[in-house]
Design a protein around this motif. Structure first.
Motif, PDB file in Angstrom:
ATOM      1  N   ASN A  46       0.838  -1.366   0.160  1.00 61.34           N
ATOM      2  CA  ASN A  46       0.129  -0.110   0.094  1.00 61.34           C
ATOM      3  C   ASN A  46       0.800   1.389   0.135  1.00 61.34           C
ATOM      4  N   VAL A  47       2.089   0.985   0.057  1.00 61.71           N
ATOM      5  CA  VAL A  47       3.183   2.207   0.100  1.00 61.71           C
ATOM      6  C   VAL A  47       4.148   2.313  -0.972  1.00 61.71           C
ATOM      7  N   PRO A  48       4.662   3.246  -1.709  1.00 62.27           N
ATOM      8  CA  PRO A  48       5.600   3.185  -2.851  1.00 62.27           C
ATOM      9  C   PRO A  48       6.985   2.258  -2.203  1.00 62.27           C
ATOM     10  N   SER A  49       7.287   2.605  -1.119  1.00 59.71           N
ATOM     11  CA  SER A  49       8.567   2.072  -0.687  1.00 59.71           C
ATOM     12  C   SER A  49       7.930   0.982   0.254  1.00 59.71           C
ATOM     13  N   GLY A  50       7.088   0.250   0.297  1.00 58.24           N
ATOM     14  CA  GLY A  50       6.836  -0.788   0.923  1.00 58.24           C
ATOM     15  C   GLY A  50       7.716  -2.232   1.022  1.00 58.24           C
ATOM     16  N   ASP A  51       8.534  -2.231  -0.071  1.00 62.54           N
ATOM     17  CA  ASP A  51       9.335  -3.457  -0.117  1.00 62.54           C
ATOM     18  C   ASP A  51      10.793  -3.227   0.309  1.00 62.54           C
ATOM     19  N   VAL A  52      10.901  -2.319   0.822  1.00 61.48           N
ATOM     20  CA  VAL A  52      12.350  -1.755   1.470  1.00 61.48           C
ATOM     21  C   VAL A  52      12.274  -1.155   2.702  1.00 61.48           C
ATOM     22  N   GLU A  53      13.130  -1.132   3.593  1.00 62.77           N
ATOM     23  CA  GLU A  53      13.368  -0.581   4.831  1.00 62.77           C
ATOM     24  C   GLU A  53      14.848   0.007   5.074  1.00 62.77           C
ATOM     25  N   LEU A  54      15.097   0.919   5.935  1.00 65.96           N
ATOM     26  CA  LEU A  54      16.481   1.312   6.120  1.00 65.96           C
ATOM     27  C   LEU A  54      17.148   0.806   7.393  1.00 65.96           C
ATOM     28  N   GLU A  55      18.143   0.083   7.220  1.00 67.77           N
ATOM     29  CA  GLU A  55      18.586  -0.408   8.614  1.00 67.77           C
ATOM     30  C   GLU A  55      19.688   1.113   9.020  1.00 67.77           C
ATOM     31  N   VAL A  56      19.261   1.423  10.051  1.00 67.27           N
ATOM     32  CA  VAL A  56      19.920   2.516  10.712  1.00 67.27           C
ATOM     33  C   VAL A  56      21.249   2.157  11.221  1.00 67.27           C
ATOM     34  N   MET A  57      22.387   2.879  10.652  1.00 68.32           N
ATOM     35  CA  MET A  57      23.688   2.764  11.068  1.00 68.32           C
ATOM     36  C   MET A  57      24.097   3.989  12.132  1.00 68.32           C
ATOM     37  N   ALA A  58      23.807   5.011  11.813  1.00 74.42           N
ATOM     38  CA  ALA A  58      24.066   6.139  12.596  1.00 74.42           C
ATOM     39  C   ALA A  58      22.763   7.264  12.628  1.00 74.42           C
ATOM     40  N   ILE A  59      22.631   7.893  13.883  1.00 74.57           N
ATOM     41  CA  ILE A  59      21.640   8.795  14.034  1.00 74.57           C
ATOM     42  C   ILE A  59      22.408  10.472  14.597  1.00 74.57           C
ATOM     43  N   GLU A  60      22.016  11.122  13.886  1.00 74.57           N
ATOM     44  CA  GLU A  60      22.486  12.561  14.443  1.00 74.57           C
ATOM     45  C   GLU A  60      21.275  13.439  14.608  1.00 74.57           C
ATOM     46  N   VAL A  61      21.346  13.906  15.988  1.00 78.56           N
ATOM     47  CA  VAL A  61      20.084  14.915  16.371  1.00 78.56           C
ATOM     48  C   VAL A  61      20.688  16.317  15.719  1.00 78.56           C
ATOM     49  N   LEU A  62      19.633  16.782  14.783  1.00 78.40           N
ATOM     50  CA  LEU A  62      20.206  18.302  14.238  1.00 78.40           C
ATOM     51  C   LEU A  62      19.411  19.122  15.012  1.00 78.40           C
TER      52      LEU A  62
END
Length: 72
Positions: A46-62
């Motif tokens: 039901n969503v265009p990106s529904g077949d992928v996900e982002l495996e988070v490696m790093a997060i920066e709080v801006l």
């Protein structure tokens, strides 16, 4: 590119995992990661990106937003 994609944080990425526990709504983040194909059972047609996900490696709080309270 722009759009919406589900991000997943894997416990083995210890720094990102620890920071992910602190994130609140409306914070502005910069996220680095690896795009992975989602397991067949997790695909959302039901969503265009529904077949992928982002495996988070790093997060920066801006920027952190202040908690808003309802005022009457």
């Amino acid at each position: 590119m722009f759009g919406i994609v589900q991000c997943i944080v894997i416990p083995s990425h210890t720094e990102a995992s620890a920071l992910a526990k602190e994130i609140r709504p409306e914070w502005v983040l910069r996220i680095e990661g690896k795009v992975n194909k989602r397991p067949e059972k997790n695909i959302n047609p039901n969503v265009p990106s529904g077949d992928v996900e982002l495996e988070v490696m790093a997060i920066e709080v801006l920027n952190k937003s202040e908690n808003s309270s309802i005022r009457t």
